[in-house]
Design a protein around this motif. Sequence first.
Motif, PDB file in Angstrom:
ATOM      1  N   ASP A  10       9.040 -23.502   7.303  1.00 31.74           N
ATOM      2  CA  ASP A  10       7.986 -22.498   7.070  1.00 31.74           C
ATOM      3  C   ASP A  10       6.624 -23.183   6.932  1.00 31.74           C
ATOM      4  O   ASP A  10       5.644 -22.766   7.553  1.00 31.74           O
ATOM      5  CB  ASP A  10       8.256 -21.683   5.799  1.00 31.74           C
ATOM      6  CG  ASP A  10       9.270 -20.570   6.020  1.00 31.74           C
ATOM      7  OD1 ASP A  10       9.542 -20.230   7.191  1.00 31.74           O
ATOM      8  OD2 ASP A  10       9.797 -20.056   5.019  1.00 31.74           O
ATOM      9  N   THR A  44       9.611 -13.999   4.939  1.00 36.70           N
ATOM     10  CA  THR A  44      10.434 -15.099   4.415  1.00 36.70           C
ATOM     11  C   THR A  44      11.900 -14.787   4.645  1.00 36.70           C
ATOM     12  O   THR A  44      12.295 -13.623   4.648  1.00 36.70           O
ATOM     13  CB  THR A  44      10.214 -15.318   2.904  1.00 36.70           C
ATOM     14  OG1 THR A  44      10.575 -14.114   2.209  1.00 36.70           O
ATOM     15  CG2 THR A  44       8.771 -15.662   2.580  1.00 36.70           C
ATOM     16  N   GLU A  45      12.691 -15.832   4.838  1.00 34.58           N
ATOM     17  CA  GLU A  45      14.128 -15.634   5.032  1.00 34.58           C
ATOM     18  C   GLU A  45      14.792 -15.153   3.755  1.00 34.58           C
ATOM     19  O   GLU A  45      15.719 -14.365   3.786  1.00 34.58           O
ATOM     20  CB  GLU A  45      14.785 -16.941   5.495  1.00 34.58           C
ATOM     21  CG  GLU A  45      14.653 -17.147   6.988  1.00 34.58           C
ATOM     22  CD  GLU A  45      15.296 -18.447   7.444  1.00 34.58           C
ATOM     23  OE1 GLU A  45      16.263 -18.898   6.797  1.00 34.58           O
ATOM     24  OE2 GLU A  45      14.815 -18.985   8.444  1.00 34.58           O
ATOM     25  N   SER A  46      14.292 -15.646   2.622  1.00 33.37           N
ATOM     26  CA  SER A  46      14.902 -15.313   1.337  1.00 33.37           C
ATOM     27  C   SER A  46      14.574 -13.895   0.900  1.00 33.37           C
ATOM     28  O   SER A  46      15.239 -13.342   0.032  1.00 33.37           O
ATOM     29  CB  SER A  46      14.409 -16.283   0.265  1.00 33.37           C
ATOM     30  OG  SER A  46      13.017 -16.094   0.058  1.00 33.37           O
ATOM     31  N   HIS A  50       5.910 -14.117  -0.344  1.00 34.48           N
ATOM     32  CA  HIS A  50       5.016 -15.269  -0.202  1.00 34.48           C
ATOM     33  C   HIS A  50       3.710 -14.776   0.394  1.00 34.48           C
ATOM     34  O   HIS A  50       3.684 -14.324   1.533  1.00 34.48           O
ATOM     35  CB  HIS A  50       5.655 -16.343   0.698  1.00 34.48           C
ATOM     36  CG  HIS A  50       4.729 -17.498   0.984  1.00 34.48           C
ATOM     37  ND1 HIS A  50       4.884 -18.310   2.077  1.00 34.48           N
ATOM     38  CD2 HIS A  50       3.634 -17.958   0.319  1.00 34.48           C
ATOM     39  CE1 HIS A  50       3.918 -19.240   2.063  1.00 34.48           C
ATOM     40  NE2 HIS A  50       3.155 -19.038   1.021  1.00 34.48           N
ATOM     41  N   TYR A  66       3.726 -17.769  -4.453  1.00 36.72           N
ATOM     42  CA  TYR A  66       5.150 -17.611  -4.149  1.00 36.72           C
ATOM     43  C   TYR A  66       5.771 -16.718  -5.225  1.00 36.72           C
ATOM     44  O   TYR A  66       5.697 -17.035  -6.414  1.00 36.72           O
ATOM     45  CB  TYR A  66       5.873 -18.957  -4.160  1.00 36.72           C
ATOM     46  CG  TYR A  66       5.572 -19.824  -2.967  1.00 36.72           C
ATOM     47  CD1 TYR A  66       6.248 -19.637  -1.766  1.00 36.72           C
ATOM     48  CD2 TYR A  66       4.624 -20.838  -3.045  1.00 36.72           C
ATOM     49  CE1 TYR A  66       5.982 -20.443  -0.666  1.00 36.72           C
ATOM     50  CE2 TYR A  66       4.354 -21.652  -1.954  1.00 36.72           C
ATOM     51  CZ  TYR A  66       5.034 -21.445  -0.775  1.00 36.72           C
ATOM     52  OH  TYR A  66       4.771 -22.249   0.303  1.00 36.72           O
TER      53      TYR A  66
END
Length: 133
Positions: A10, A44-46, A50, A66
């Motif tokens: 990222d 974001t993947e999570s 962000h 974040y």
Amino acid sequence: MFVHCCHCTDCQRHTGSAFVINALIETDHIEILAGAPEPVSMPTESGRPHDIYRCPACKVAVWSDYGRRPRLRFVRVGTLDDPRAIRPDVHIYTRSKVPWVRLPEGARAFEAFYEIEKEWPAESLARRKAVLG
Ligand SMILES: [Zn+2]
């Protein structure tokens, strides 16, 4: 409080480079001399939020938030007047580090993230606790 050199994919994509250097600091220790950085939400993947704050004029990224923690900022060290004054405390996400970047001898490096309580100095942990509770 602490400085990350992050080699995650990222950060590589967001900077268009090999890594980012972020100084973690209390928001109220930041003095804005001009303008008002504007948040841009990043995918974001999570799924954890962000937001990258960018200069409204030149669009340079000046810090990240974040997890929508408004009292803590990840300031882009390269945007400071004297970026040479700051060295990373840790290198993180080295599992995706580009192979031609060699870390300094003795650098604290982690394949992914790390245990904050083990790595941060006591004074920085106290400051972190003061802003995050
Ligand atoms: Zn990163």
